[in-house]
Design an enzyme around this catalytic site. Structure first.
Site, short mmCIF file in Angstrom:
data_model
loop_
_atom_site.label_atom_id
_atom_site.label_comp_id
_atom_site.label_asym_id
_atom_site.label_seq_id
_atom_site.Cartn_x
_atom_site.Cartn_y
_atom_site.Cartn_z
N GLU A 76 0.93 -1.18 -0.06
CA GLU A 76 -0.03 0.06 -0.02
C GLU A 76 0.85 1.24 -0.11
OE1 GLU A 76 -2.07 -2.88 3.03
OE2 GLU A 76 -0.08 -2.58 2.08
N CYS B 57 -2.62 -3.28 7.17
CA CYS B 57 -1.90 -3.53 8.52
C CYS B 57 -2.45 -2.23 9.51
CB CYS B 57 -0.51 -3.72 8.78
SG CYS B 57 0.45 -2.18 8.21
N CYS C 268 -0.14 0.78 7.24
CA CYS C 268 -1.00 1.08 6.12
C CYS C 268 -2.51 1.65 6.18
CB CYS C 268 -0.90 -0.20 5.13
SG CYS C 268 0.59 -0.81 4.60
N ARG D 82 12.13 -22.37 -7.96
CA ARG D 82 13.03 -22.04 -7.02
C ARG D 82 13.19 -20.66 -6.56
NH1 ARG D 82 18.85 -25.30 -8.96
NH2 ARG D 82 18.09 -27.24 -8.52
#
Length: 318
Positions: free
Chosen positions: A46, A69, A79, A179
Site C-alpha cells: 500500500e 495493517c 498502512c 526455485r
C-alpha cells in the site's frame, strides 16, 4: 483484484516473515498506483502504491490482497493510517489479516474514517499467494512444495540413482522459476553426494533470487552456506523461511510425505520409460483408500515435450 494478485506473486519468497501483498489504486477506471511488498517485508504494498499515486489517490478505490495493517512498526507506518491520510474512498481486500496486531483492526480503522470496505474478492487465490505466511501462522512451519521429475512409469531415477536429466530444458527452466519463489531449497544427503547439486537459480535476471540451501542429514554441513536439519519436522526451526522447496531424492520426498508436511506437489512428467528405475519408497499408507482425496489438481500444462502438474494438499481443517 486479479492485477493486485499478479503483483503479489512478484514478491513470493522474498518478504518473510511478512506476507507478500499486491496493491492497485484506481480512479475512474484508470490505474494510478501500483505496489507490492518489497524484499525483506518493507515497504508494504500500500505504501508503494500510494507513493506512486500521490494526490491522485484522493477519492480512489484501492484493491489489496490482504487487510491493511493497523500496527505501527519501527520499519514503517500502519498502512490503514496511510490510506486514511491519503483520502481514499473505498478499499477492496481479498483477505483479513490473521496477525493479532491487525486482525480486523485495519478494516475498523478504515470504516471509522468513513472509507467503504469490501472483503472476500479473490480470497482463494489470495490465500495461495501468501501460503507461506498463513502456514507459519496456522502450523508453525514453512509451506512445503515437493518437486518430482518422473518418467511415464513413475521412476524418479535410474536404478543406479542417476536422474540427470529426466526432463527437458523447458521443464528445468520452469523448475528454476519455482526455485526463485522459495526462500529455501532442500535435498537429502544421498542426492547431495550423487549429484553435487548447485541448488541455485540459473535464469538470466533471477540469479540473485537463489534460495538458501538446506540439507536433510544427521551429519555435518558439507560446505559453508548449507544449513543441515536432522528430520523433516525441523523445517519449523528455519528462521526467516516461509516457503521450502523439496527437490530430492526419493527417500527425502517419501519422508516429507510420510510426515504429511507437503502442501503442494509439483510434478514434471517426461515422455520416457525407464524400466526398473527407482520409485518412491513407502509413505506410511496402511490402506489404498487413504491415498484418495488428498490432492487437488490446480494446474496442468505442457512444457516442451514434458508436462507439469500442480496439486494442492486437501486438509479437512482448512
Amino acid at each position: 483484484m486479479a492485477a493486485a494478485l499478479a503483483l503479489a506473486e512478484r514478491c513470493r519468497g522474498r518478504t518473510a516473515p511478512n506476507p507478500g501483498i499486491g496493491c492497485i489504486i484506481v480512479v475512474d477506471g484508470r490505474v494510478v498506483g501500483r505496489g507490492w511488498t518489497q524484499p525483506g517485508g518493507r515497504p508494504h504494498a500500500e505504501a508503494m502504491a500510494l507513493a506512486e499515486a500521490g494526490e491522485k489517490s484522493r477519492g480512489a478505490t484501492v484493491y489489496v490482497t490482504l487487510e491493511p495493517c493497523a500496527h505501527v512498526s519501527p520499519r514503517g507506518p500502519a498502512c490503514a493510517d496511510l490510506l486514511v491520510a491519503a483520502g481514499v474512498a473505498r478499499v477492496v481486500a481479498a483477505l483479513g489479516d490473521p496477525d493479532p496486531r491487525t486482525d480486523g483492526a485495519g478494516f475498523a480503522r478504515l470504516r471509522d474514517a468513513r472509507i467503504m470496505v469490501d472483503r472476500g474478492i479473490g480470497a482463494e487465490a489470495a490465500r495461495r499467494t501468501i501460503a507461506g505466511f498463513l502456514t507459519r501462522r496456522t502450523r508453525g512451519r514453512p509451506h512445503v512444495t515437493l518437486k518430482l521429475a518422473l518418467s511415464l512409469d513413475g521412476a524418479v531415477a535410474m536404478a543406479s540413482g542417476s536422474s540427470q536429466w529426466i526432463t527437458g530444458a523447458e521443464a528445468r527452466a520452469h523448475a528454476h522459476i519455482e526455485r526463485s519463489r522459495h526462500e529455501a531449497i532442500l535435498v537429502g544427503r544421498g542426492t547431495w553426494q550423487a549429484d553435487r547439486p548447485r541448488l541455485d537459480v540459473r535464469l538470466a535476471g533471477l540469479e540473485s533470487r537463489a534460495p538458501r540451501r538446506v540439507l536433510l542429514s544427521t551429519g555435518h554441513a558439507p560446505e559453508p552456506g548449507v544449513t543441515v536439519i536432522a528430520a523433516p519436522g525441523d523445517i519449523a526451526t528455519l528462521d526467516g523461511i516461509d516457503h521450502v522447496m523439496v527437490e530430492g531424492g526419493a527417500a527425502t520426498a517419501a519422508a516429507f510425505l510420510a510426515a504429511d508436511l507437503v502442501d503442494r506437489l509439483l510434478l514434471y512428467r517426461a515422455p520416457i520409460l525407464i524400466g526398473g528405475g527407482r520409485t518412491l519408497p513407502g509413505i506410511g499408507l496402511a490402506d489404498l483408500a487413504e491415498a484418495h482425496g488428498r490432492w487437488h489438481l490446480l494446474d496442468a500444462r505442457p512444457l516442451g515435450s514434458d508436462r507439469v502438474e500442480v496439486y494442492e494438499r486437501r486438509r479437512s481443517e482448512s
